[in-house]
Write an enzyme that holds these catalytic residues in place. Structure first.
Site, PDB file in Angstrom:
ATOM      1  N   ASP A  61     -23.992 -16.374   9.476  1.00 16.22           N
ATOM      2  CA  ASP A  61     -23.363 -15.854  10.781  1.00 16.22           C
ATOM      3  C   ASP A  61     -22.377 -16.983  11.551  1.00 16.22           C
ATOM      4  O   ASP A  61     -22.831 -18.242  11.646  1.00 16.22           O
ATOM      5  CB  ASP A  61     -23.725 -15.458  11.903  1.00 16.22           C
ATOM      6  CG  ASP A  61     -24.939 -15.642  12.783  1.00 16.22           C
ATOM      7  OD1 ASP A  61     -24.762 -17.403  12.674  1.00 16.22           O
ATOM      8  OD2 ASP A  61     -25.340 -15.488  13.500  1.00 16.22           O
ATOM      9  N   LYS A 100     -24.042 -11.164   4.086  1.00 13.05           N
ATOM     10  CA  LYS A 100     -24.640 -11.559   5.078  1.00 13.05           C
ATOM     11  C   LYS A 100     -25.717 -10.930   5.334  1.00 13.05           C
ATOM     12  O   LYS A 100     -27.169 -11.544   6.018  1.00 13.05           O
ATOM     13  CB  LYS A 100     -23.435 -11.709   6.419  1.00 13.05           C
ATOM     14  CG  LYS A 100     -24.372 -12.611   7.269  1.00 13.05           C
ATOM     15  CD  LYS A 100     -23.064 -13.348   8.626  1.00 13.05           C
ATOM     16  CE  LYS A 100     -23.468 -11.485   9.686  1.00 13.05           C
ATOM     17  NZ  LYS A 100     -22.504 -11.563  10.744  1.00 13.05           N
TER      18      LYS A 100
END
Ligand code: SF4
Length: 214
Positions: free
Chosen positions: A139, A121
């Protein structure tokens, strides 16, 4: 509305409403962005922006941070979540940038994820923000909002699954912007506990809203 139409409506709305979305993290070079993104895990951007000015003043480069002590770094980031681990990550990634990447933040995703504290991420955020690469960082906001909108299947279980579905359907040139669109919408309108559907501007293609109205 089918999935293709939903994605078209999504891109069509946001490219007009937010043509140039930006990260809300403050940074002035690639190193500062990597540090800020690592610190932002499970913490708010507002909180991170409060600690980074002093941190970047004390440790303006990977070289300075690699030479810093754990105690010094910890003291400057103690108000963020998980300061212990994050201080270790900042020291570790700074050392690796110096030892393995000639003092420069690597540009490739495959190299970024080698840095301590940098997962898929974080690497996606860095390459999309710095280089506009079509990488989708998923997220908690992106995960929730894309499901509510009906852009991804309700059964998608992991961030990686959501990432793949989004990247498959969003035109490549908009992927790096779509990440910000979903985050900002989730942060300010489509809140986790009480989405502000009454004032939301995208009810016309939201699956959650369709169900409320049914
Ligand atoms: S209509 Fe409600 S659930 Fe749908 S995107 Fe807007 S705030 Fe979120």
């Amino acid at each position: 509305m089918n999935k293709k139409e939903r994605f078209e409506a999504f891109v069509s709305y946001f490219k007009e409403a937010f043509p140039e979305p930006q990260t809300e993290l403050n940074y002035s070079n690639p190193f500062e962005l990597v540090v800020a993104v690592v610190l932002s895990a499970q913490c708010t951007d507002v909180r991170i922006n409060k600690v980074t000015p002093a941190l970047f003043e004390a440790f303006p480069t990977p070289k300075h941070m690699a030479q810093g002590s754990f105690e010094e770094i910890f003291e400057l980031i103690r108000s963020v979540s998980y300061p212990n681990n994050k201080a270790k990550h900042l020291m570790g990634l700074s050392k690796m940038i110096m030892d393995d990447f000639g003092g420069e933040v690597p540009e490739k995703h495959e190299d970024l994820i080698k840095l301590p504290g940098v997962g898929r991420k974080t690497a996606n955020v860095v390459v999309s923000v710095l280089y506009n690469q079509p990488a989708m960082a998923v997220d908690t906001h992106v995960f929730r909002v894309s499901k509510r909108l009906g852009l991804v299947t309700q059964t998608a279980k992991s961030p990686l699954e959501v990432e793949k579905q989004l990247v498959r359907h969003i035109p490549e040139e908009y992927v790096h912007k779509a990440h910000h669109w979903l985050i900002l919408h989730g942060r300010y309108v489509c809140l986790a506990r009480s989405p502000k559907c009454i004032e939301c501007k995208i009810t016309h293609f939201c699956r959650y809203w369709e169900k409320l109205e049914a």
